[in-house]
Design an enzyme around this catalytic site. Sequence first.
Site, PDB file in Angstrom:
ATOM      1  N   GLU A 195       0.497   4.135   0.742  1.00  0.00           N
ATOM      2  CA  GLU A 195      -0.149   5.267   1.401  1.00  0.00           C
ATOM      3  C   GLU A 195       0.865   6.188   2.029  1.00  0.00           C
ATOM      4  O   GLU A 195       1.926   5.772   2.445  1.00  0.00           O
ATOM      5  CB  GLU A 195      -1.217   4.836   2.409  1.00  0.00           C
ATOM      6  CG  GLU A 195      -0.997   3.560   3.124  1.00  0.00           C
ATOM      7  CD  GLU A 195      -2.342   2.995   3.551  1.00  0.00           C
ATOM      8  OE1 GLU A 195      -3.309   3.751   3.591  1.00  0.00           O
ATOM      9  OE2 GLU A 195      -2.419   1.806   3.832  1.00  0.00           O
ATOM     10  N   ARG A 198       0.238   2.639  13.064  1.00  0.00           N
ATOM     11  CA  ARG A 198      -0.528   1.443  12.680  1.00  0.00           C
ATOM     12  C   ARG A 198      -0.615   1.235  11.171  1.00  0.00           C
ATOM     13  O   ARG A 198      -1.426   0.444  10.701  1.00  0.00           O
ATOM     14  CB  ARG A 198      -1.916   1.470  13.309  1.00  0.00           C
ATOM     15  CG  ARG A 198      -2.746   2.655  12.920  1.00  0.00           C
ATOM     16  CD  ARG A 198      -3.745   2.918  14.027  1.00  0.00           C
ATOM     17  NE  ARG A 198      -4.472   4.133  13.762  1.00  0.00           N
ATOM     18  CZ  ARG A 198      -5.741   4.182  13.427  1.00  0.00           C
ATOM     19  NH1 ARG A 198      -6.440   3.094  13.325  1.00  0.00           N
ATOM     20  NH2 ARG A 198      -6.321   5.331  13.206  1.00  0.00           N
ATOM     21  N   HIS A 199       0.194   1.952  10.411  1.00  0.00           N
ATOM     22  CA  HIS A 199       0.242   1.731   8.964  1.00  0.00           C
ATOM     23  C   HIS A 199       1.623   1.291   8.521  1.00  0.00           C
ATOM     24  O   HIS A 199       2.637   1.840   8.963  1.00  0.00           O
ATOM     25  CB  HIS A 199      -0.094   3.016   8.199  1.00  0.00           C
ATOM     26  CG  HIS A 199      -1.540   3.352   8.215  1.00  0.00           C
ATOM     27  ND1 HIS A 199      -2.092   4.193   9.143  1.00  0.00           N
ATOM     28  CD2 HIS A 199      -2.560   2.942   7.427  1.00  0.00           C
ATOM     29  CE1 HIS A 199      -3.404   4.291   8.929  1.00  0.00           C
ATOM     30  NE2 HIS A 199      -3.710   3.541   7.893  1.00  0.00           N
ATOM     31  N   ARG A 233      -1.555  -5.936  12.620  1.00  0.00           N
ATOM     32  CA  ARG A 233      -2.482  -5.291  13.564  1.00  0.00           C
ATOM     33  C   ARG A 233      -3.018  -6.305  14.560  1.00  0.00           C
ATOM     34  O   ARG A 233      -3.260  -5.975  15.729  1.00  0.00           O
ATOM     35  CB  ARG A 233      -3.629  -4.615  12.815  1.00  0.00           C
ATOM     36  CG  ARG A 233      -3.163  -3.396  12.064  1.00  0.00           C
ATOM     37  CD  ARG A 233      -4.338  -2.562  11.623  1.00  0.00           C
ATOM     38  NE  ARG A 233      -3.875  -1.414  10.861  1.00  0.00           N
ATOM     39  CZ  ARG A 233      -4.685  -0.512  10.328  1.00  0.00           C
ATOM     40  NH1 ARG A 233      -5.995  -0.642  10.461  1.00  0.00           N
ATOM     41  NH2 ARG A 233      -4.207   0.498   9.658  1.00  0.00           N
ATOM     42  N   GLU A 271      -9.037  -0.624  13.509  1.00  0.00           N
ATOM     43  CA  GLU A 271      -9.671  -1.602  12.609  1.00  0.00           C
ATOM     44  C   GLU A 271      -8.715  -2.769  12.359  1.00  0.00           C
ATOM     45  O   GLU A 271      -7.532  -2.560  12.100  1.00  0.00           O
ATOM     46  CB  GLU A 271      -9.973  -0.895  11.283  1.00  0.00           C
ATOM     47  CG  GLU A 271     -10.582  -1.808  10.239  1.00  0.00           C
ATOM     48  CD  GLU A 271     -10.490  -1.212   8.830  1.00  0.00           C
ATOM     49  OE1 GLU A 271     -10.894  -0.045   8.637  1.00  0.00           O
ATOM     50  OE2 GLU A 271     -10.006  -1.927   7.935  1.00  0.00           O
ATOM     51  N   SER A 281     -11.572  -5.936   7.140  1.00  0.00           N
ATOM     52  CA  SER A 281     -12.728  -5.561   6.306  1.00  0.00           C
ATOM     53  C   SER A 281     -13.194  -6.818   5.608  1.00  0.00           C
ATOM     54  O   SER A 281     -12.370  -7.667   5.245  1.00  0.00           O
ATOM     55  CB  SER A 281     -12.353  -4.573   5.207  1.00  0.00           C
ATOM     56  OG  SER A 281     -11.944  -3.370   5.742  1.00  0.00           O
ATOM     57  N   ARG A 330       0.852  -1.191   0.000  1.00  0.00           N
ATOM     58  CA  ARG A 330       0.000   0.000   0.000  1.00  0.00           C
ATOM     59  C   ARG A 330       0.887   1.239   0.000  1.00  0.00           C
ATOM     60  O   ARG A 330       1.605   1.481   0.982  1.00  0.00           O
ATOM     61  CB  ARG A 330      -0.876   0.017   1.258  1.00  0.00           C
ATOM     62  CG  ARG A 330      -1.659  -1.284   1.495  1.00  0.00           C
ATOM     63  CD  ARG A 330      -3.015  -1.178   0.871  1.00  0.00           C
ATOM     64  NE  ARG A 330      -3.740  -2.426   0.872  1.00  0.00           N
ATOM     65  CZ  ARG A 330      -4.932  -2.597   1.426  1.00  0.00           C
ATOM     66  NH1 ARG A 330      -5.513  -1.608   2.073  1.00  0.00           N
ATOM     67  NH2 ARG A 330      -5.559  -3.749   1.312  1.00  0.00           N
TER      68      ARG A 330
HETATM   69  P1  AMO Z   1      -8.686  -3.411   3.671  1.00  0.00           P
HETATM   70  O1  AMO Z   1      -8.073  -2.480   2.700  1.00  0.00           O
HETATM   71  O2  AMO Z   1      -9.581  -2.812   4.711  1.00  0.00           O
HETATM   72  O3  AMO Z   1      -9.545  -4.531   2.942  1.00  0.00           O
HETATM   73  O4  AMO Z   1      -7.531  -4.218   4.413  1.00  0.00           O
HETATM   74  C1  AMO Z   1      -7.835  -5.273   5.286  1.00  0.00           C
HETATM   75  C2  AMO Z   1      -7.056  -5.134   6.584  1.00  0.00           C
HETATM   76  O5  AMO Z   1      -5.649  -5.131   6.287  1.00  0.00           O
HETATM   77  C3  AMO Z   1      -4.979  -4.299   7.230  1.00  0.00           C
HETATM   78  N1  AMO Z   1      -4.285  -3.226   6.505  1.00  0.00           N
HETATM   79  C4  AMO Z   1      -3.122  -2.668   6.907  1.00  0.00           C
HETATM   80  N2  AMO Z   1      -2.317  -2.923   7.950  1.00  0.00           N
HETATM   81  C5  AMO Z   1      -1.209  -2.172   8.085  1.00  0.00           C
HETATM   82  N3  AMO Z   1      -0.838  -1.196   7.233  1.00  0.00           N
HETATM   83  C6  AMO Z   1      -1.615  -0.895   6.164  1.00  0.00           C
HETATM   84  N4  AMO Z   1      -1.245   0.075   5.315  1.00  0.00           N
HETATM   85  C7  AMO Z   1      -2.813  -1.650   5.967  1.00  0.00           C
HETATM   86  N5  AMO Z   1      -3.796  -1.628   5.036  1.00  0.00           N
HETATM   87  C8  AMO Z   1      -4.669  -2.592   5.396  1.00  0.00           C
HETATM   88  C9  AMO Z   1      -6.038  -3.721   8.153  1.00  0.00           C
HETATM   89  C10 AMO Z   1      -7.288  -3.841   7.331  1.00  0.00           C
HETATM   90  O6  AMO Z   1      -8.449  -3.927   8.131  1.00  0.00           O
HETATM   91  N6  AMO Z   1      -9.840  -6.685   0.024  1.00  0.00           N
HETATM   92  C11 AMO Z   1     -10.254  -6.169   1.330  1.00  0.00           C
HETATM   93  C12 AMO Z   1     -10.549  -7.286   2.321  1.00  0.00           C
HETATM   94  C13 AMO Z   1     -11.763  -8.141   1.956  1.00  0.00           C
HETATM   95  O7  AMO Z   1     -12.844  -7.549   1.748  1.00  0.00           O
HETATM   96  O8  AMO Z   1     -11.633  -9.367   1.906  1.00  0.00           O
HETATM   97  C14 AMO Z   1      -9.145  -5.269   1.875  1.00  0.00           C
HETATM   98  O9  AMO Z   1      -8.012  -5.318   1.459  1.00  0.00           O
HETATM   99  O10 AMO Z   1      -6.089  -4.530   9.315  1.00  0.00           O
END
Ligand code: AMO
Length: 434
Positions: free
Chosen positions: A213, A219-220, A408, A357, A360, A211
């Site tokens: 971002e 937490r990212h 997480r 969170e 998802s 990602r």
């Molecule tokens: P989403 O984008 O919410 O959903 O990601 C799912 C979970 O992955 C973790 N996560 C991260 N942890 C740390 N750093 C990050 N940058 C990061 N991005 C995401 C979080 C998050 O809740 N395809 C959907 C899932 C699905 O519907 O099956 C998805 O990727 O804990």
Amino acid sequence: MQDRTYTADAEPGDDVTVAGWVHEIRDLGGIAFLILRDTAGKIQIKFEKDEMDDDLVETGLDVSRESVVKVSGAVEEEPRAPTGVEVTPESVEIIAPADPELPLDPSGKVDADLSTRLDNRTLDLRKDEVQAVFEIRSEILRAVREQFRTFDCTEINTPKIVATGTEGGTELFPITYFGEEAFMNQSPQLFKQLIAGSNVERVFEIGPIFRAEEHNTPRHLNEATSIDFEGAFCDQNDAMDVVEGVVRAAYEAVENNCADELEALGLEDEFGVPDEAFPRISYEDAIERINATGELDDQLVWGDDLSTAAEEALGQDVGGHYFITDWPSEIKPFYIKDHDDDPELSTGFDLMHPRMELVSGGQREHRHEKLIEGFEQQGLDPDQFEYYTKMFKYGMPPHAGFGLGGERLIMTILGLDNIREAVLFPRDRQRLSP
Ligand code: AMO
């Protein structure tokens, strides 16, 4: 090293060869001790200067801390030694001397900041409490895999180099693939759905997601480990049952199998498996509850995403893990199915820990024409996703799934302040090596 004994297995009366790192040297004058550390613990090596060969004493006591040594000798009971036994050496061999200028102190007597620790992970992992995090991480992943198998899931591995992104909202890392633009995958989303639509039906994957971002928060990560599930003939409630089982299995494994590690982390008294079922709170009720806490400057209205402050307010109010269900369709991705009786409402859910969170998920749109409409509504070109959408024309069952953030999960189970503590070599805005 075939004849090597772990420090923890050395019993009085044994003749052993132990090998490991010089943790400490305590010189009391006529007698001195070398504390040798290996993966299993520590053991005391005793040097009685007047009674032992001078060369042996010199080799054993002039060695710098963190050098790798091999010691052979007899094990005796010694109640004053840290583990109740000590070794009287017959031979000491320096296998790999360490530079006396260490960039960080593995004995933990001198604190180091996180950045120094991450730059010197090998030395950092020589600390009991850091090793404990990664032993627990390994145990959690073992328990998660086992739990998925109880749900008849097959473990899969999907490509991490892809042609298109799936998770709007976060940016993609572009790469060059034989002269063509490609990306690091943000989520196995589309692949896991394609396999749920095959005879395999129920799948899980534990793998990296990328990602790009800009967030630089505790937490990212820019590369994280996602624990993904997808199941044919499942709806969002089934997916919530599976994720609750997986999260609970992770806590139980830590409680049952990681007593020493919890002690190293000072968590032996406070650790517990969540005892209540995770409540399922609708998005509508969630925003009402958040507004009622009075913690936010501006009241939330239907359609708003939840800010960090909103999540924290609700987390405090609920006090444990909880699901938020029935999100507005417009803030969930194209692959999430809407409720049949109310297209404004989606079957998407999140699993929350009071701190953040974790997950998802939702039921997926499995009807070809509705899927194409969803792409168009989100401004995506369905032609780019033809490899995915066309399989929805050949018998795609209803299906549901979720993505659970591995780091997480570990971070919240262990109460770590920073997600980077749960990753050996984190990738973030500042960190591309080691
Ligand atoms: P989403 O984008 O919410 O959903 O990601 C799912 C979970 O992955 C973790 N996560 C991260 N942890 C740390 N750093 C990050 N940058 C990061 N991005 C995401 C979080 C998050 O809740 N395809 C959907 C899932 C699905 O519907 O099956 C998805 O990727 O804990």
